[in-house]
Design an enzyme around this catalytic site. Structure first.
Site, PDB file in Angstrom:
ATOM      1  N   HIS A  37       1.022  -1.238   0.062  1.00 16.39           N
ATOM      2  CA  HIS A  37      -0.071  -0.056  -0.209  1.00 16.39           C
ATOM      3  C   HIS A  37       0.795   1.298   0.067  1.00 16.39           C
ATOM      4  O   HIS A  37       0.731   2.441  -0.690  1.00 16.39           O
ATOM      5  CB  HIS A  37      -0.820   0.160   1.182  1.00 16.39           C
ATOM      6  CG  HIS A  37      -1.801  -1.116   1.282  1.00 16.39           C
ATOM      7  ND1 HIS A  37      -1.776  -1.943   2.475  1.00 16.39           N
ATOM      8  CD2 HIS A  37      -3.115  -1.551   0.711  1.00 16.39           C
ATOM      9  CE1 HIS A  37      -2.694  -2.975   2.317  1.00 16.39           C
ATOM     10  NE2 HIS A  37      -3.484  -2.785   1.187  1.00 16.39           N
ATOM     11  N   SER A 194      -2.537  -7.967   3.392  1.00 15.04           N
ATOM     12  CA  SER A 194      -2.986  -7.707   4.595  1.00 15.04           C
ATOM     13  C   SER A 194      -3.510  -9.131   5.244  1.00 15.04           C
ATOM     14  O   SER A 194      -3.239  -9.308   6.374  1.00 15.04           O
ATOM     15  CB  SER A 194      -4.121  -6.784   4.730  1.00 15.04           C
ATOM     16  OG  SER A 194      -3.875  -5.659   3.833  1.00 15.04           O
TER      17      SER A 194
END
Ligand code: AMP
Length: 288
Positions: A37, A194
């Site tokens: 990210h 994640s």
């Protein structure tokens, strides 16, 4: 850096940015942020006057309630990371703020020329409708000049490109440019995700078999007599032979149409593997 939780506040900030003729970069995320990210955010910061990051675990794109419930959430840590890398605004709404009850429960159907009917779309019915529902809402609210997505979710990136350039929604978002960014991996090769937070250290070691096999398959594709079908099957068999891993699908497809291909030119192999209960995705480009 400012954290925004309401659409109203977001829209008034966007309006002020527009009045000051600032260019806006947007990075949509579901939080539990990592270096993957961060690479998108760094690029958005570098290429725009202001950078908005959304952190929203979008319920409408989950077709598995347990996956939604177990999705890692840590807004405090996310905010700390975003601050250090220079994001200006974080939009972190609740589901109720984002959607009316009707929107939450209605199945939105978009036409993506078949891009949503294969691989992830086939395995997770309705997933991409939910993705496009939230991404189009974010585009509408933030009115970005550029929006950044990772190639880790290659099919998602293809569908968003299509939505902005060719679907019935095209033209709705002005001159918006969709920027695809390369997959960030651990030094070991494991694609950052994640969902890796849900893996034990031992499972992480096991999961390494996924990227290792994908990289290995680049060599297999160059062997005498190699065909797409053979390489595809060899990848599936190799990963399935690793205890603790189970392939859901591995498909070598054309990078543009996402349809099966019999040549390695412009091809990408997309894989989904269960490592215990955790569903991991990765991909590899074969030629260019
Ligand atoms: P997510 O929070 O998983 O919805 O991801 C938000 C954005 O970050 C998506 O555009 C993803 O493709 C991108 N992303 C996630 N993991 C990576 C990675 N390892 N490398 C590059 N981009 C990533």
């Amino acid at each position: 850096m400012q954290i925004i939780t309401t659409k109203q506040e977001l829209q008034s900030i966007v309006k002020a940015c527009k009045t000051q003729q600032k260019t806006i970069g947007l990075v949509p995320t579901m939080g539990a942020l990592h270096e993957g990210h961060a690479s998108l955010v760094r690029r958005a910061v570098a290429e725009n006057n202001v950078c908005f990051v959304s952190v929203f675990v979008n319920p409408t794109q989950f077709n598995n309630k347990e996956d939604l419930a177990k999705y890692p959430r840590n807004i405090v840590r996310d905010a700390e990371l975003l601050e250090t890398i220079g994001a200006d605004f974080v939009f972190a709404p609740t589901p109720e703020e984002m959607y009316s009850e009707e929107e939450m429960n209605t199945t939105f159907e978009f036409d993506f020329a078949g891009l949503d009917q294969v691989m992830e779309g086939k395995m997770r019915p309705g997933h991409f409708n939910g993705v496009v529902q939230v991404v189009s809402r974010l585009f509408y609210l933030v009115q970005p000049d550029k929006a950044y997505f990772g190639e880790k979710d290659f099919q998602q990136l293809a569908i968003i490109h299509h939505m902005v350039e060719r679907s019935s929604l095209a033209g709705t978002f002005g001159d918006l440019k969709i920027i695809g960014c390369p997959i960030v991996r651990e030094a070991s090769g494991l694609a950052l995700s994640s969902r890796n937070e849900r893996l034990s250290e031992a499972e992480k070691q096991t999961a390494l078999g996924i990227s290792k096999t994908l990289f290995e398959s680049l060599k297999w594709a160059k062997e005498d007599g190699a065909t797409v079908a053979k390489v595809q099957q060899r990848v599936i068999d190799t990963i399935n032979a690793i205890e603790g891993l189970e392939v859901e699908y591995y498909e070598i497809v054309d990078q543009t149409t996402l349809l099966p291909t019999d040549t390695f030119d412009h091809a990408i192999g997309c894989v989904t593997v269960y490592c215990g209960p955790v569903r991991l995705i990765d991909n590899i480009k074969y030629n260019g």
